[in-house]
Design a protein around this motif. Structure first.
Motif, PDB file in Angstrom:
ATOM      1  N   ILE A  32      -5.199 -97.344 -34.500  1.00  0.00           N
ATOM      2  CA  ILE A  32      -4.275 -96.209 -34.585  1.00  0.00           C
ATOM      3  C   ILE A  32      -3.479 -96.286 -35.897  1.00  0.00           C
ATOM      4  N   LYS A 265       0.279 -91.433 -30.063  1.00  0.00           N
ATOM      5  CA  LYS A 265      -1.031 -92.056 -29.781  1.00  0.00           C
ATOM      6  C   LYS A 265      -0.857 -93.409 -29.099  1.00  0.00           C
ATOM      7  N   LYS A 268       0.248 -92.886 -25.558  1.00  0.00           N
ATOM      8  CA  LYS A 268      -0.879 -92.388 -24.757  1.00  0.00           C
ATOM      9  C   LYS A 268      -1.799 -93.540 -24.332  1.00  0.00           C
TER      10      LYS A 268
END
Length: 292
Positions: A32, A265, A268
């Motif tokens: 990420i 992100k 999540k």
């Protein structure tokens, strides 16, 4: 010299060594961040998986790399725990300088969807009445899963057999296949399986129930408030890396972890962003070492 070198740094690809298999939480967080770090540092940032030894192989490889800022280690708690469990392992967390403690996350105790145990109490009862019959997967000796197993045994009086497996991906596969009874799996790894209904959650180590899994109780609710391991993801460089390069990397990581898209992100994936810089991360690691 270090300042002038750092002014030019980086001039080539930076690699983040992940000592666990693809799909592990460390891998997810590193990937990420990689693109954002590329835009901030102006050089490619690639994630390299160097697995084995429950994380020890990759950690040693990063420790032995040149201290020039081109090799970064991403690590969960085993960076602190493995040397406590295995004296001859050849590294400690003090062989590294922390760059950023990026995120923390909790665990879910899971079984396969059609397993006979529907609650924490039921699996504890069976593990007590048939000592050693139930199996508990870990990513290896000295990993968070192993320390959690030992804590579980002390707190519940249950006896389960330890099965080291090298990473969370093979652990989940073994539980799904019915080859392993249970384990505490990080939420980042467990979430897709819990949402798909292929794994059943018996308990969470979070302080409160999570909105995504309101039907899964916490270990504290079940009467085990100290059965609350949490894990974290820290980025480190070999100890002799110059302060100027550590500062350059530290600034980039802090900026990346303030980016709302990046934070979204990471959340999540089942983690909470911490974004602790070098000094705070260093103090945190020392406290974790003392605790374990």
């Amino acid at each position: 010299l270090s300042w002038s070198y750092a002014a030019e740094y980086p001039t080539k690809t930076i690699q983040i060594v992940n000592p666990f298999p693809p799909g592990a939480t460390t891998d997810i967080v590193a990937r990420i961040l990689a693109d954002k770090l590329y835009s901030l540092l102006g050089q490619q940032v690639v994630v390299v998986n160097k697995t084995g030894g429950g994380g020890a192989v990759g950690i040693k490889a990063a420790k032995d790399a040149a201290a020039d800022g081109y090799t970064i280690l991403v690590a969960p708690p085993p960076i602190v725990q493995i040397p406590l469990a295995r004296k001859d392992i050849g590294f400690t967390y003090k062989d590294f300088t922390p760059i950023n403690l990026a995120a923390k996350f909790y665990f879910a105790m899971v079984v396969k969807k059609d397993a006979p145990w529907r609650s924490l109490e039921e699996i504890i009862a069976e593990a007590k009445s048939n000592p050693g019959k139930l199996t508990w997967a870990t990513a290896g000796t000295g990993t968070s899963h192993h320390f959690t197993l030992e804590l579980f045994k002390i707190l519940t009086g249950a006896e389960l057999t330890h099965v080291p497996m090298g990473g969370e991906t093979p652990m989940v596969t073994a539980i799904l296949g019915g080859h392993i009874s249970t384990s505490f799996i990080t939420l980042g790894t467990a979430t897709p399986h819990l949402q798909a209904g292929t794994l059943r959650g018996l308990a969470l180590t979070s302080p409160n129930r999570l909105k995504e899994f309101l039907d899964v109780p916490t270990t504290a609710e079940k009467g085990y408030p100290t059965l609350n391991p949490k894990a974290w993801v820290v980025f480190l460089a070999p100890a002799k890396t110059s302060q100027a390069i550590i500062k350059r990397l530290g600034d980039a990581f802090q900026e990346a972890l303030r980016d709302r898209e990046i934070v979204g992100k990471i959340e999540k994936a089942g983690l909470t962003v911490e974004n602790l810089g070098t000094d705070e991360a260093g103090k945190f690691l020392a406290e974790e070492h003392k605790k374990w």
